[in-house]
Write a protein that holds these residues in place. Structure first.
Motif, short mmCIF file in Angstrom:
data_model
loop_
_atom_site.label_atom_id
_atom_site.label_comp_id
_atom_site.label_asym_id
_atom_site.label_seq_id
_atom_site.Cartn_x
_atom_site.Cartn_y
_atom_site.Cartn_z
N THR A 6 0.84 -1.26 -0.07
CA THR A 6 0.13 0.00 0.00
C THR A 6 0.81 1.21 0.09
O THR A 6 1.70 1.30 0.85
N LYS A 9 -3.13 5.68 1.42
CA LYS A 9 -4.51 5.41 1.45
C LYS A 9 -5.14 6.39 2.21
O LYS A 9 -4.77 6.47 3.46
N ASP A 11 -8.65 6.81 2.22
CA ASP A 11 -9.93 6.35 2.27
C ASP A 11 -10.05 5.10 1.38
O ASP A 11 -9.31 4.93 0.54
N LYS A 12 -11.47 4.56 1.40
CA LYS A 12 -11.57 3.27 0.38
C LYS A 12 -11.66 3.88 -1.09
O LYS A 12 -11.76 3.11 -1.98
N TRP A 13 -11.56 5.10 -1.20
CA TRP A 13 -11.77 5.64 -2.60
C TRP A 13 -10.54 6.48 -3.27
O TRP A 13 -10.56 6.77 -4.25
N ASN A 14 -9.66 6.48 -2.30
CA ASN A 14 -8.51 7.18 -2.68
C ASN A 14 -7.17 6.49 -2.07
O ASN A 14 -6.68 6.62 -0.90
N MET A 15 -6.61 5.83 -2.89
CA MET A 15 -5.57 4.89 -2.59
C MET A 15 -4.79 4.43 -3.88
O MET A 15 -5.26 4.59 -4.89
N THR A 17 -1.94 1.07 -4.77
CA THR A 17 -1.37 0.06 -4.26
C THR A 17 -0.39 -0.50 -5.44
O THR A 17 -0.79 -0.08 -6.48
N ASP A 32 -11.60 9.04 -6.11
CA ASP A 32 -13.11 9.13 -6.21
C ASP A 32 -13.61 10.03 -7.39
O ASP A 32 -14.42 10.03 -7.92
N GLU A 36 -10.88 3.64 -10.97
CA GLU A 36 -9.55 2.58 -10.94
C GLU A 36 -8.92 2.74 -12.06
O GLU A 36 -9.39 2.53 -13.09
#
Length: 77
Positions: A6, A9, A11-15, A17, A32, A36
């Motif tokens: 990772t 990160k 949040d679950k919409w901005n990361m 990997t 967001d 992806e």
């Protein structure tokens, strides 16, 4: 064996990997705004070049410290 890193990160919409699969480096960037995006690199220098362009001071909307942490995470891959 696939090893997942990772990079950052929020949040679950901005990361971001990176998965190391043999010689391939598979980068997934989730935002967001754009959804992806998946990129496959065949070498670390190729991935680092992309990262330096993507997280350049004028393009990245975070702090300089955050950008430095992201680049360090890329170096650890």
């Amino acid at each position: 064996m696939i090893k997942k890193h990772t990079i950052f990160k929020r949040d679950k919409w901005n990361m971001v990997t990176v998965e190391v699969n043999g010689k391939q480096l598979i980068l997934r960037e989730i935002t967001d705004q754009w959804g992806e995006e998946c990129r496959t690199f065949l070498s670390r220098p190729e991935m680092m070049h992309w990262a330096q362009e993507r997280f350049a001071p004028g393009r990245f909307d975070g702090t300089e410290e955050e950008a430095a942490q992201i680049m360090e995470a890329f170096r650890q891959v």
